[in-house]
Write an enzyme that holds these catalytic residues in place. Structure first.
Site, PDB file in Angstrom:
ATOM      1  N   CYS A 132      11.954 -29.599  14.160  1.00  0.00           N
ATOM      2  CA  CYS A 132      11.461 -29.089  12.875  1.00  0.00           C
ATOM      3  C   CYS A 132      10.833 -30.215  12.041  1.00  0.00           C
ATOM      4  CB  CYS A 132      12.566 -28.372  12.110  1.00  0.00           C
ATOM      5  SG  CYS A 132      14.029 -29.353  11.917  1.00  0.00           S
ATOM      6  N   ASN A 133      11.119 -31.449  12.377  1.00  0.00           N
ATOM      7  CA  ASN A 133      10.577 -32.564  11.599  1.00  0.00           C
ATOM      8  C   ASN A 133       9.404 -33.271  12.257  1.00  0.00           C
ATOM      9  OD1 ASN A 133      12.252 -32.448   9.374  1.00  0.00           O
ATOM     10  ND2 ASN A 133      13.887 -33.522  10.440  1.00  0.00           N
TER      11      ASN A 133
ATOM     12  N   LYS B 231      26.621 -15.954   2.782  1.00  0.00           N
ATOM     13  CA  LYS B 231      25.991 -16.941   3.652  1.00  0.00           C
ATOM     14  C   LYS B 231      26.787 -18.245   3.724  1.00  0.00           C
ATOM     15  CE  LYS B 231      21.154 -15.644   3.593  1.00  0.00           C
ATOM     16  NZ  LYS B 231      19.858 -15.888   3.003  1.00  0.00           N
TER      17      LYS B 231
ATOM     18  N   GLU C 229      21.463 -38.034  11.924  1.00  0.00           N
ATOM     19  CA  GLU C 229      21.812 -36.651  12.298  1.00  0.00           C
ATOM     20  C   GLU C 229      21.887 -36.547  13.826  1.00  0.00           C
ATOM     21  OE1 GLU C 229      19.737 -34.107  13.596  1.00  0.00           O
ATOM     22  OE2 GLU C 229      17.722 -34.921  13.445  1.00  0.00           O
TER      23      GLU C 229
ATOM     24  N   GLN D 229      17.689 -33.056  21.386  1.00  0.00           N
ATOM     25  CA  GLN D 229      16.285 -32.636  21.415  1.00  0.00           C
ATOM     26  C   GLN D 229      15.444 -33.613  22.248  1.00  0.00           C
ATOM     27  OE1 GLN D 229      16.070 -32.535  17.156  1.00  0.00           O
ATOM     28  NE2 GLN D 229      16.117 -30.289  17.079  1.00  0.00           N
TER      29      GLN D 229
ATOM     30  N   GLY E 179      35.341 -13.702   1.789  1.00  0.00           N
ATOM     31  CA  GLY E 179      33.962 -13.527   1.329  1.00  0.00           C
ATOM     32  C   GLY E 179      33.040 -13.518   2.535  1.00  0.00           C
ATOM     33  N   ALA E 180      32.080 -12.587   2.524  1.00  0.00           N
ATOM     34  CA  ALA E 180      31.220 -12.431   3.706  1.00  0.00           C
ATOM     35  C   ALA E 180      29.801 -12.909   3.447  1.00  0.00           C
ATOM     36  CB  ALA E 180      31.219 -10.965   4.138  1.00  0.00           C
TER      37      ALA E 180
ATOM     38  N   SER F 166      15.051 -39.555  11.042  1.00  0.00           N
ATOM     39  CA  SER F 166      15.334 -38.183  10.608  1.00  0.00           C
ATOM     40  C   SER F 166      15.429 -38.111   9.089  1.00  0.00           C
ATOM     41  CB  SER F 166      16.653 -37.708  11.218  1.00  0.00           C
ATOM     42  OG  SER F 166      16.583 -37.760  12.607  1.00  0.00           O
TER      43      SER F 166
END
Lengths: 410, 259
Positions: free
Chosen positions: A47-48, A185, A111, A117, A182-183, A106
């Site tokens: 993604c970077n 995110k 990370e 990757q 709690g459901a 990164s």
């Protein structure tokens, strides 16, 4: 063959550009085969960044191919794309990949995903001797950085900080039982991090059981109404709460009542809600470790600054590994020169032996072998010093490495 | 020969102690130096014990100073089981200075010489001393582990921002190790007390015997509190108290020796 890198990353291009040149795993493999043209090429797309590594005799032509391929991929005119691209060769390209594999390039230094990757790109690429060595060395560098520094140990988000805290309390999280209250995110993300470390999501409690069910089903857990949470505390190791309720969901008294059945096992409670779901008095109970969003945020900030400190040590490792790779590249450049020198010397030796053969006709077989061996030894001794000089030239400065033969002649 | 082995052991333990101190401030190279100090020192001391055993005409560790020598070896051996792992290096900061100091005391008091005390043939006495020393070493290491556990508990409760940068064993691992070590030590102490009981009618119930029984009761309480009552923190605090009991018993042995 020379090493070439053409690519773009978060350091140079905005998301709008990066997302247009991004590839999935199959796309990486297909592009590597296409631009490699039967030679060596690896495409690394995350993604970077999207980066193309090539081994080519003509780096200008290979660079043109790579740039054209990226422009085609993104549907971006070449002139518009070029300002976002970087192009590195030889040692610079290698050191860049080592930094990438170590997580130093990164967004969040150190990370851990990038190592996987890079490995995946290597496995899907069209690799030959040069890129094979380069990527194996890069993976080794990444591993060394993670082993010898603490750069990858600290969490970079609140959810991963919660998982790291759980590991600090329980060690191996395999088999540890999680209750999510709690459901939403945030709870989902925290649960993912914990499950990723081997913990087991047992219950999802929510005011609306239907909403809890969808999250619970994804993890093979059981959905519960909020008022049954207390009953499940005895068998739970980790509680993550992230509701949008205005009042407290779990009081200190409720937790206290569950403690005798826990037989001294620690209970980690992570309150990610604002306003808080869990009674702050819980942290006074024996064996209960309560963390709220501020606690976790300060842990993340501290560890990120720690990562930046560790990055300095990691850079030193990358530089050392870059030097080692550079030496190997250098020695690779001089192999043809050494071979040609040896062939030439051998041709002279054989020629002189052939010329002298009428005079040697009367020699016995052992005497002939002795002459053969003697001439071989003379040639080897004469070549020893020039070959050592060649090798020294090979690991010297870039300019010197390109013309080892001329240095010898000079 | 023994002289030649004491100094390397002492130097290596001393080096490990200093390196552990350095490692607490600057982890990395110091930690590895400490680990090698422990390993080399342990090898040198093992060789020393072998030389003592082969040269002495009797069991060479039945004197106070000799038993201290064997005690140090047992403590370092127990520590070596986990001590070389980076997360347990903090334990080394407590164990290795103690080992170096006690070995030096043992050397000064003649405990590293080959002089024999009890005859090897006196199996009951040899077993008694050996097992009691194993239990003392176990309680000492368990005390160190319990101290780490209580410290880890305190850190986890106080929420410092740098909590995750401290490379410590997990609370659960420390709890399990403390209880396990106390269990093994208690078994060794029990097995060591039984041969000693045979001599009780001659010796009578003195302070040392009473102290040993107190240590046994302490170990049994730790196991009861942790396993049956689920009182983890109290059990850890009592296990820490086990070290104090061992120190008192060692001092008692010293006074008995001097007397």
């Amino acid at each position: 063959m020379r090493l070439l890198l053409v690519g773009t990353s978060h350091r140079l291009s905005p998301l709008e550009v990066r997302e247009r040149v991004a590839l999935d795993h199959d796309g990486e493999a297909a592009l590597a085969r296409r631009i490699g043209e039967g030679g060596e090429a690896v495409c690394l797309s995350t993604c970077n960044r999207t980066e193309l590594y090539l081994a080519a005799a003509d780096t200008d032509a290979a660079g043109e191919r790579a740039t054209a391929a990226l422009a085609d991929l993104g549907g971006i005119p070449r002139g518009e794309l070029e300002p976002y691209l970087y192009r590195l060769e030889q040692d610079a390209a290698a050191t860049h990949l080592f930094r990438v594999a170590a997580g130093l390039d990164s967004l969040v230094p150190g990370e851990g995903e990038i190592q996987g990757q890079v490995r995946s790109a290597y496995e899907r690429g069209a690799v030959g001797p040069l890129l094979d060595r380069l990527f194996r060395h890069a993976l080794h560098t990444g591993k060394r950085v993670r082993t010898e520094t603490a750069i990858g140990e600290s969490p970079a988000s609140v959810a991963s900080a919660a998982a790291a805290l759980a590991a600090q309390v329980f060690g191996d999280l395999a088999g540890r039982r999680i209750l999510v209250i709690g459901a939403g995110k945030i709870g989902d993300l925290a649960a993912r991090n914990l499950v990723g470390r081997g913990a087991q999501l047992l219950f999802v409690a929510n005011r609306t059981v239907d909403r809890a069910t969808s999250l619970a089903e994804r993890f093979g857990a059981t959905a519960l109404p909020l008022d049954t949470v207390e009953q499940e505390l005895a068998g739970t190791d980790i509680v993550v709460s992230s509701t949008s309720a205005r009042g407290q969901i779990l009081s200190a008294d409720q937790v206290r009542r569950a403690l005798p059945k826990r037989k001294g096992r620690p209970l980690l409670l992570v309150d990610l809600a604002v306003p808080r779901d869990l009674d702050p008095a819980i942290k006074e109970l024996p064996g209960c470790f309560l963390y709220d969003i501020d606690d976790l945020q300060s842990v993340v900030e501290e560890t990120l600054s720690g990562r930046r400190g560790e990055a300095i040590r990691a850079e030193a490792i990358v530089a050392a590994e870059g030097d080692r790779f550079s030496e190997w590249l250098g020695s690779r450049d001089i192999v043809p020169a050494i071979s040609s020198l040896r062939e030439r010397a051998e041709a002279i030796r054989r020629g002189e032996l052939a010329k002298a053969s009428p005079r040697l006709a009367g020699l016995s077989e052992p005497e002939r072998n002795a002459v053969e061996s003697l001439t071989n030894q003379i040639v080897n001794k004469l070549l020893h010093q020039p070959i050592m000089r060649l090798k020294e030239a090979g690991v010297g400065e870039e300019g010197e490495r390109r013309a080892p033969q001329s240095r010898l002649e000079g | 020969m023994a002289e030649l082995l004491v100094w390397p052991a002492l130097l290596a333990y001393g080096e490990a102690a200093f390196a552990y101190a350095g490692n607490a401030r600057n982890p990395g190279l110091y930690g590895r130096l400490a680990t090698w100090g422990v390993r080399l020192g342990w090898l040198a001391q093992t060789a020393l014990l072998v030389v003592q055993a082969t040269r002495a005409d009797g069991f060479p560790w039945s004197t106070w100073a000799g038993s201290l020598n064997l005690f140090v070896w047992l403590v370092v051996s127990a520590y070596l089981i986990w001590g070389c792992s980076p997360r347990f290096r903090l334990l080394g900061l407590g164990v290795m200075p103690l080992a170096a100091a006690l070995l030096a005391i043992s050397y000064a008091a003649g405990g590293t010489e080959g002089a024999g005390g009890a005859a090897w043939g006196d199996v009951v006495l040899v077993l008694h001393i050996g097992l009691i020393l194993v239990s003392f070493a176990g309680f000492t290491v368990a005390g160190g582990l319990a101290a780490l556990e209580l410290w880890q508990e305190r850190v986890l409760k106080s929420h410092p921002a740098g909590l995750l940068r401290q490379r410590m064993p997990s609370l659960v691992a420390l709890d399990r190790l403390t209880v396990g070590t106390v269990g093994v030590s208690l078994a060794a102490l029990t097995a060591g007390i039984i041969p000693g009981l045979a001599r009780l009618p001659d010796r009578g119930l003195d302070v040392l015997v009473a102290g040993t029984l107190v240590l046994w009761a302490l170990g049994a309480s730790v196991l009861y509190l942790r396993v049956r009552a689920g009182r983890r923190e109290l059990a850890a605090a009592l296990a820490l108290g086990g070290v104090a009991a061992v120190i008192v018993l060692q001092l008692g042995l010293l006074f008995a020796h001097v007397a």
